[in-house]
Design a protein around this motif. Structure first.
Motif, PDB file in Angstrom:
ATOM      1  N   ASN A  57      32.855  25.149  48.080  1.00  0.00           N
ATOM      2  CA  ASN A  57      32.356  24.079  48.945  1.00  0.00           C
ATOM      3  C   ASN A  57      32.617  24.358  50.419  1.00  0.00           C
ATOM      4  O   ASN A  57      31.921  23.832  51.290  1.00  0.00           O
ATOM      5  N   GLY A  58      33.629  25.180  50.691  1.00  0.00           N
ATOM      6  CA  GLY A  58      33.958  25.508  52.076  1.00  0.00           C
ATOM      7  C   GLY A  58      33.397  26.835  52.540  1.00  0.00           C
ATOM      8  O   GLY A  58      33.726  27.289  53.642  1.00  0.00           O
ATOM      9  N   GLY A  59      32.561  27.464  51.719  1.00  0.00           N
ATOM     10  CA  GLY A  59      32.004  28.755  52.102  1.00  0.00           C
ATOM     11  C   GLY A  59      33.022  29.872  52.072  1.00  0.00           C
ATOM     12  O   GLY A  59      32.879  30.881  52.772  1.00  0.00           O
ATOM     13  N   MET A  60      34.049  29.714  51.243  1.00  0.00           N
ATOM     14  CA  MET A  60      35.123  30.696  51.118  1.00  0.00           C
ATOM     15  C   MET A  60      35.013  31.418  49.777  1.00  0.00           C
ATOM     16  O   MET A  60      34.326  30.957  48.867  1.00  0.00           O
ATOM     17  N   SER A  61      35.714  32.526  49.635  1.00  0.00           N
ATOM     18  CA  SER A  61      35.833  33.176  48.336  1.00  0.00           C
ATOM     19  C   SER A  61      36.878  32.431  47.511  1.00  0.00           C
ATOM     20  O   SER A  61      37.813  31.844  48.058  1.00  0.00           O
ATOM     21  N   SER A  62      36.710  32.473  46.194  1.00  0.00           N
ATOM     22  CA  SER A  62      37.632  31.780  45.293  1.00  0.00           C
ATOM     23  C   SER A  62      38.216  32.771  44.297  1.00  0.00           C
ATOM     24  O   SER A  62      37.477  33.489  43.621  1.00  0.00           O
ATOM     25  N   LEU A  63      39.538  32.791  44.213  1.00  0.00           N
ATOM     26  CA  LEU A  63      40.231  33.692  43.298  1.00  0.00           C
ATOM     27  C   LEU A  63      41.054  32.869  42.322  1.00  0.00           C
ATOM     28  O   LEU A  63      41.881  32.052  42.732  1.00  0.00           O
ATOM     29  N   GLY A  64      40.808  33.064  41.026  1.00  0.00           N
ATOM     30  CA  GLY A  64      41.514  32.313  40.004  1.00  0.00           C
ATOM     31  C   GLY A  64      42.685  33.082  39.431  1.00  0.00           C
ATOM     32  O   GLY A  64      42.613  34.304  39.263  1.00  0.00           O
ATOM     33  N   VAL A  65      43.774  32.358  39.148  1.00  0.00           N
ATOM     34  CA  VAL A  65      44.953  32.975  38.532  1.00  0.00           C
ATOM     35  C   VAL A  65      45.063  32.483  37.094  1.00  0.00           C
ATOM     36  O   VAL A  65      44.899  31.294  36.815  1.00  0.00           O
TER      37      VAL A  65
END
Length: 213
Positions: A173-181
């Motif tokens: 939603n913020g135009g960022m990359s998302s990394l899941g743990v």
């Protein structure tokens, strides 16, 4: 890099479950096994309270349960909670790189500050934000964007790291990359379905990812 707190940096489930079940016992409500709280947490205190009480509980009583939980939790929040294995080593390594670190949690801000101050060295994070009055909770990106702005960082250059779909959606939603743990409270499937750009199974993998990018 913006980190979620519970389920990402800190394994806090036992203390949350103990406090919640203590409140439920006081009220004569059914208790829940610890693992049920894996899906109750992550969306803020009021939502936790609503999920742990019977469905027919009134909104007024849910608010009272949330307030009582806050009081009980103050006495036990650090009894069993600790950083996950490898987290401190990862953060220390990241602090040696030209990146800014922040924490963004849906946990109330006062508790978020307590956790960070207790378990991490001073000045490890340039920004620490829990849920504050007037600021929308994740997955609304308002707080994440404020953190990016604080550091003077373009949204596309920010990485949201977390263990839940809420965190992945916050990044998106913020135009960022998302990394899941994968070591946290929620499933790999939830992370993937919520748009994770990458999944990691150990904190050391984040160091490699940052160096490579």
């Amino acid at each position: 890099i913006i980190f979620d707190l519970d389920g990402t940096l800190i394994d806090s489930l036992n203390d949350i479950a103990d406090a919640a079940n203590a409140v439920l016992a006081e009220l004569g409500f059914p208790l829940h096994p610890k693992n049920s709280y894996l899906n109750f947490v992550g969306d803020g205190l009021l939502t936790l309270a609503a999920r742990m009480v019977p469905e027919e509980t009134s909104g007024t009583q849910v608010k009272a349960v949330a307030a009582r939980f806050r009081t009980v939790y103050k006495d036990c929040w650090s009894d069993n909670s600790r950083p996950y294995p490898g987290i401190l080593t990862m953060l220390e390594a990241l602090n040696q790189l030209p990146v800014n670190l922040a924490v963004l949690s849906n946990k109330p801000d006062d508790f978020t500050q307590l956790f960070v101050n207790r378990f991490f060295p001073a000045k490890m994070f340039g920004q620490v934000m829990g849920n504050r009055p007037g600021v929308p909770k994740k997955p609304d990106p308002t707080a994440a964007l404020a953190i990016a702005n604080f550091f003077g960082c373009e949204n596309a250059d920010c990485l949201m790291v977390g263990d839940s779909g809420v965190d992945m959606k916050t990044g998106k939603n913020g135009g960022m990359s998302s990394l899941g743990v994968s070591w946290g409270f929620r499933s790999r499937q939830e992370l993937i379905e919520s748009g994770a750009d990458l999944l990691i199974d150990h904190p050391s993998e984040l160091i490699s990812h940052v160096i490579d990018h």
